[in-house]
Design an enzyme around this catalytic site. Structure first.
Site, PDB file in Angstrom:
ATOM      1  N   HIS A  18     -11.890   9.909  21.105  1.00 16.42           N
ATOM      2  CA  HIS A  18     -13.311   9.900  20.755  1.00 16.42           C
ATOM      3  C   HIS A  18     -14.156   9.590  21.984  1.00 16.42           C
ATOM      4  O   HIS A  18     -13.748   8.812  22.855  1.00 16.42           O
ATOM      5  CB  HIS A  18     -13.582   8.859  19.671  1.00 16.42           C
ATOM      6  CG  HIS A  18     -13.252   9.350  18.294  1.00 16.42           C
ATOM      7  ND1 HIS A  18     -14.205   9.788  17.411  1.00 16.42           N
ATOM      8  CD2 HIS A  18     -12.065   9.503  17.659  1.00 16.42           C
ATOM      9  CE1 HIS A  18     -13.620  10.180  16.281  1.00 16.42           C
ATOM     10  NE2 HIS A  18     -12.317  10.016  16.413  1.00 16.42           N
ATOM     11  N   SER A  67     -19.203  16.121  17.315  1.00 14.83           N
ATOM     12  CA  SER A  67     -19.711  14.870  17.896  1.00 14.83           C
ATOM     13  C   SER A  67     -21.165  15.005  18.331  1.00 14.83           C
ATOM     14  O   SER A  67     -21.958  14.072  18.177  1.00 14.83           O
ATOM     15  CB  SER A  67     -18.839  14.457  19.089  1.00 14.83           C
ATOM     16  OG  SER A  67     -17.558  14.058  18.654  1.00 14.83           O
ATOM     17  N   GLU A 112     -23.272  14.801  15.222  1.00 15.95           N
ATOM     18  CA  GLU A 112     -23.232  13.449  14.641  1.00 15.95           C
ATOM     19  C   GLU A 112     -24.094  12.486  15.440  1.00 15.95           C
ATOM     20  O   GLU A 112     -24.875  11.713  14.867  1.00 15.95           O
ATOM     21  CB  GLU A 112     -21.774  12.979  14.572  1.00 15.95           C
ATOM     22  CG  GLU A 112     -20.961  13.708  13.497  1.00 15.95           C
ATOM     23  CD  GLU A 112     -19.462  13.663  13.724  1.00 15.95           C
ATOM     24  OE1 GLU A 112     -18.738  14.218  12.894  1.00 15.95           O
ATOM     25  OE2 GLU A 112     -19.019  13.099  14.760  1.00 15.95           O
ATOM     26  N   GLN A 113     -23.948  12.510  16.745  1.00 18.63           N
ATOM     27  CA  GLN A 113     -24.739  11.583  17.554  1.00 18.63           C
ATOM     28  C   GLN A 113     -26.229  11.910  17.460  1.00 18.63           C
ATOM     29  O   GLN A 113     -27.086  11.018  17.413  1.00 18.63           O
ATOM     30  CB  GLN A 113     -24.252  11.598  18.996  1.00 18.63           C
ATOM     31  CG  GLN A 113     -22.822  11.065  19.141  1.00 18.63           C
ATOM     32  CD  GLN A 113     -22.522  10.537  20.534  1.00 18.63           C
ATOM     33  OE1 GLN A 113     -23.434  10.175  21.292  1.00 18.63           O
ATOM     34  NE2 GLN A 113     -21.233  10.448  20.852  1.00 18.63           N
ATOM     35  N   ILE A 133     -16.099   3.222  17.970  1.00 19.47           N
ATOM     36  CA  ILE A 133     -16.163   4.342  17.021  1.00 19.47           C
ATOM     37  C   ILE A 133     -16.837   3.878  15.746  1.00 19.47           C
ATOM     38  O   ILE A 133     -16.478   2.852  15.168  1.00 19.47           O
ATOM     39  CB  ILE A 133     -14.742   4.868  16.693  1.00 19.47           C
ATOM     40  CG1 ILE A 133     -14.039   5.337  17.972  1.00 19.47           C
ATOM     41  CG2 ILE A 133     -14.818   6.006  15.678  1.00 19.47           C
ATOM     42  CD1 ILE A 133     -12.560   5.634  17.767  1.00 19.47           C
ATOM     43  N   ALA A 177     -18.986   5.756  12.143  1.00 20.65           N
ATOM     44  CA  ALA A 177     -19.481   6.963  11.467  1.00 20.65           C
ATOM     45  C   ALA A 177     -21.002   6.942  11.544  1.00 20.65           C
ATOM     46  O   ALA A 177     -21.687   6.373  10.687  1.00 20.65           O
ATOM     47  CB  ALA A 177     -19.008   6.991  10.015  1.00 20.65           C
TER      48      ALA A 177
END
Length: 473
Positions: free
Chosen positions: A373, A390, A393-394, A426, A428
C-alpha cells in the site's frame, strides 16, 4: 485445481425483488392438486414392485413382484372419492387450481380429467409415472420426460407448460430445461419467490414448491395428526407471509394436496377451514402456477448479469479481482483455485473468498500486502503513480488537495509510522473525512506493534470490500 460448489446458498439474500402481485396482493396463495392415482408403482404398470409411498399403511415397503391390495385400494380412494370432494370445494369457492398430473394417471382418469378441464384448471406435468428417479440414468430420465410430454398432450389436447417430478434426481431440472418449452419448473423447495436459473446457457424460470405445507405430512413424521393441526399450520404460514407482504415484501405460499390424503373427510375439514379463512382477506392473489410464471416473466424478466465471478476462467478472474488487495494478485489466484460458488458472486460473497485467502496467508505474506500500500498523501501520490483505485480513494477524502501545513503533517506522521511498524499507515479513506483520517493517524501511531498489525489488516480487508462493492451488486 479449482473447486466449484454447485449449490446456491445465497438466492436473493437481503434484497429480494420488489414484488407487485396483481391488485397489490400481500401474498400469492397457490393450490396444487397432485394427481398420481393410476401412475404409482404397480406390477400391472410394468414396475418391479408395489407402491409404498404416501399411503396410510404404517411401515409400508415395496413388495417385489407382488401387488399390494391395501395400498392399491388407498390410491383408488383418491381417484374415486377424494378427487371429487376436492373438486367440489374449489369449484364452489371459485378458486383456481394447478394439477400436477402424472401422464399415465391422466390416461386412466377420463372423468377426472374432463372435470379438471371444465373447471379451467391448469394441468402441469408430474412426470410419466409416479416413481423414484434418483437412480435413473440421464438417458432414461430424458426419455421418460419426452414420453410424459407426449402422453400429456394426447390426454389433455395440449403440451404441459409446467413441470414437477417430485421424486426427482439430481439431473431432473437440467433435463427438463433441456427438453424445452416449459414456462416454469418446480422441482425445488428453496425459496418463497420464483427465480431465474441459467441452465446450459439458457434462462429457465423456477417456481419453488413446498413440502412444509404439503398434506403428505399426514402420513410422514413428524406430521399432522388431525385436520385442526393442518389448518393451524396453514393459517400460521399464511399469517406470517401476509404480514411480510404488508411490510413491503410479498411472497408466495404453495399448498400441495393429494386426492387420497387430504381427500379423506377428517383431513379435508382442515383444508376447508383454511379456504374459508382465506376469504376474510382482501389482499390475496390466488393464481395457478402458470399465471405466476407469466406474471413473473413480464414483471421480472431475466437479466443476464454483467459478470459471474465463480464462473470466470482463471485469467479473467485474476484480471478483474487481482488488484482488490493492493498489488497482491496471488490472493485472487488462490481464491480462484479454492471453493467458489453462487454465494461468492456478490460483493460480500467474493470479498469473503478473497478475505479468507488473506487470513490464511502467512504473517510474512500479509506483511507484504501491507507494504504494497502507498503512503497517504505521499510521494507516489504527488508523482501521480498510485493505482487507479488508490488515486480515487485518496481523492475521495480530499487527500489530493492538502494545504502545505496538512502535507507537512502527513509527511511527518508517515515517516514516524513506517519507522515504527515497517509498513505504511493504512485506513479505508472512503469511511472518513480528512480530519478523521488525521485523528486516526495520530492515535494509531501510538499503538503497539501487534495491535497495529491487526488493525492494518482489518483496514486492508475493509478497503477490499469497498472496492468490490463498486464493482458488484
Amino acid at each position: 485445481m479449482m473447486i466449484r460448489y454447485p449449490r446456491d446458498m445465497h438466492g436473493y439474500g437481503q434484497t429480494p425483488p420488489r414484488v407487485n402481485w396483481p391488485g397489490g396482493a400481500h401474498v400469492a396463495v397457490q393450490f396444487v392438486l397432485n394427481y398420481e392415482e393410476g401412475g404409482e408403482n404397480n406390477i400391472l404398470h410394468g414396475d418391479a414392485a408395489s407402491e409404498a409411498f404416501l399411503v396410510d399403511v404404517l411401515g409400508a415397503a415395496p413388495w417385489p413382484g407382488q401387488r399390494h391390495a391395501n395400498v392399491e385400494s388407498m390410491y383408488e380412494y383418491g381417484a374415486r372419492a377424494g378427487f371429487w370432494r376436492l373438486h367440489r370445494l374449489f369449484t364452489e369457492a371459485g378458486l383456481p387450481v394447478t394439477v400436477y398430473g402424472v401422464a399415465t394417471a391422466l390416461m386412466r382418469a377420463p372423468a377426472q380429467l374432463a372435470a379438471m378441464q371444465e373447471a379451467g384448471w391448469e394441468i402441469a406435468s408430474h412426470g410419466l409415472k409416479w416413481v423414484q428417479h434418483k437412480d435413473m440414468s440421464p438417458e432414461e430420465e430424458s426419455a421418460q420426460i419426452a414420453e410424459a410430454v407426449r402422453l400429456h398432450t394426447i390426454a389433455t389436447g395440449s403440451r404441459p407448460l409446467g413441470w414437477y417430478t417430485g421424486r426427482s434426481s439430481l439431473n431432473t431440472i437440467d433435463l427438463v430445461a433441456d427438453h424445452g418449452g416449459f414456462a416454469y419448473i418446480s422441482d425445488t423447495y428453496d425459496d418463497d419467490l420464483p427465480y431465474w436459473k441459467r441452465i446450459n446457457g439458457r434462462p429457465q424460470l423456477i417456481i419453488p414448491y413446498s413440502l412444509s405445507t404439503n398434506d403428505m405430512r399426514f402420513v410422514t413424521g413428524p406430521g399432522f395428526d388431525t385436520g385442526e393441526e393442518y389448518f393451524q399450520f396453514l393459517k400460521d404460514s399464511f399469517d406470517c407471509l401476509y404480514a411480510e407482504g404488508q411490510a413491503g415484501s410479498p411472497k408466495m405460499m404453495s399448498l400441495g394436496l393429494h386426492c387420497r390424503l387430504v381427500g379423506q373427510p377428517g383431513r379435508f375439514q382442515g383444508l376447508r377451514k383454511f379456504v374459508d379463512y382465506l376469504k376474510g382477506f382482501d389482499k390475496v392473489w390466488v393464481p395457478t402456477r402458470l399465471e405466476i410464471a407469466r406474471h413473473w416473466t413480464k414483471e421480472h424478466p431475466y437479466i443476464a448479469p454483467e459478470t459471474v465471478p465463480s464462473q470466470l476462467d482463471r485469467d479473467e478472474f485474476v484480471a478483474r479481482y487481482g488488484s482488490i488487495f493492493e498489488h497482491s494478485a496471488w490472493i485472487a489466484e488462490r481464491a480462484w483455485e479454492g471453493e467458489l460458488a453462487p454465494a461468492n458472486d456478490t460483493a460480500i460473497g467474493l470479498h469473503f473468498a478473497l478475505r479468507c485467502q488473506f487470513r490464511m496467508a502467512s504473517q510474512q505474506e500479509r506483511l507484504g500486502v501491507l507494504r504494497a500500500h502507498p503512503d497517504l498523501a505521499g510521494k507516489l501520490a504527488a508523482a501521480k503513480r498510485l493505482t487507479a483505485d488508490s488515486t480515487a480513494e485518496q481523492a475521495s477524502a480530499g487527500l489530493d488537495a492538502l494545504t502545505d501545513a496538512e502535507r507537512e503533517r502527513f509527511t511527518t506522521l508517515n515517516t514516524a509510522y513506517v519507522e515504527k511498524f515497517g509498513f505504511p499507515f493504512i485506513i479505508a479513506v472512503r469511511d472518513h473525512s480528512k480530519a478523521g483520517i488525521l485523528q486516526a493517524f495520530e492515535t494509531r501511531v501510538n499503538n503497539g506493534a501487534e495491535e497495529e498489525f491487526a488493525t492494518a489488516c482489518a483496514q486492508v480487508e475493509r478497503i477490499a470490500l469497498l472496492r468490490l462493492k463498486a464493482l458488484l451488486a
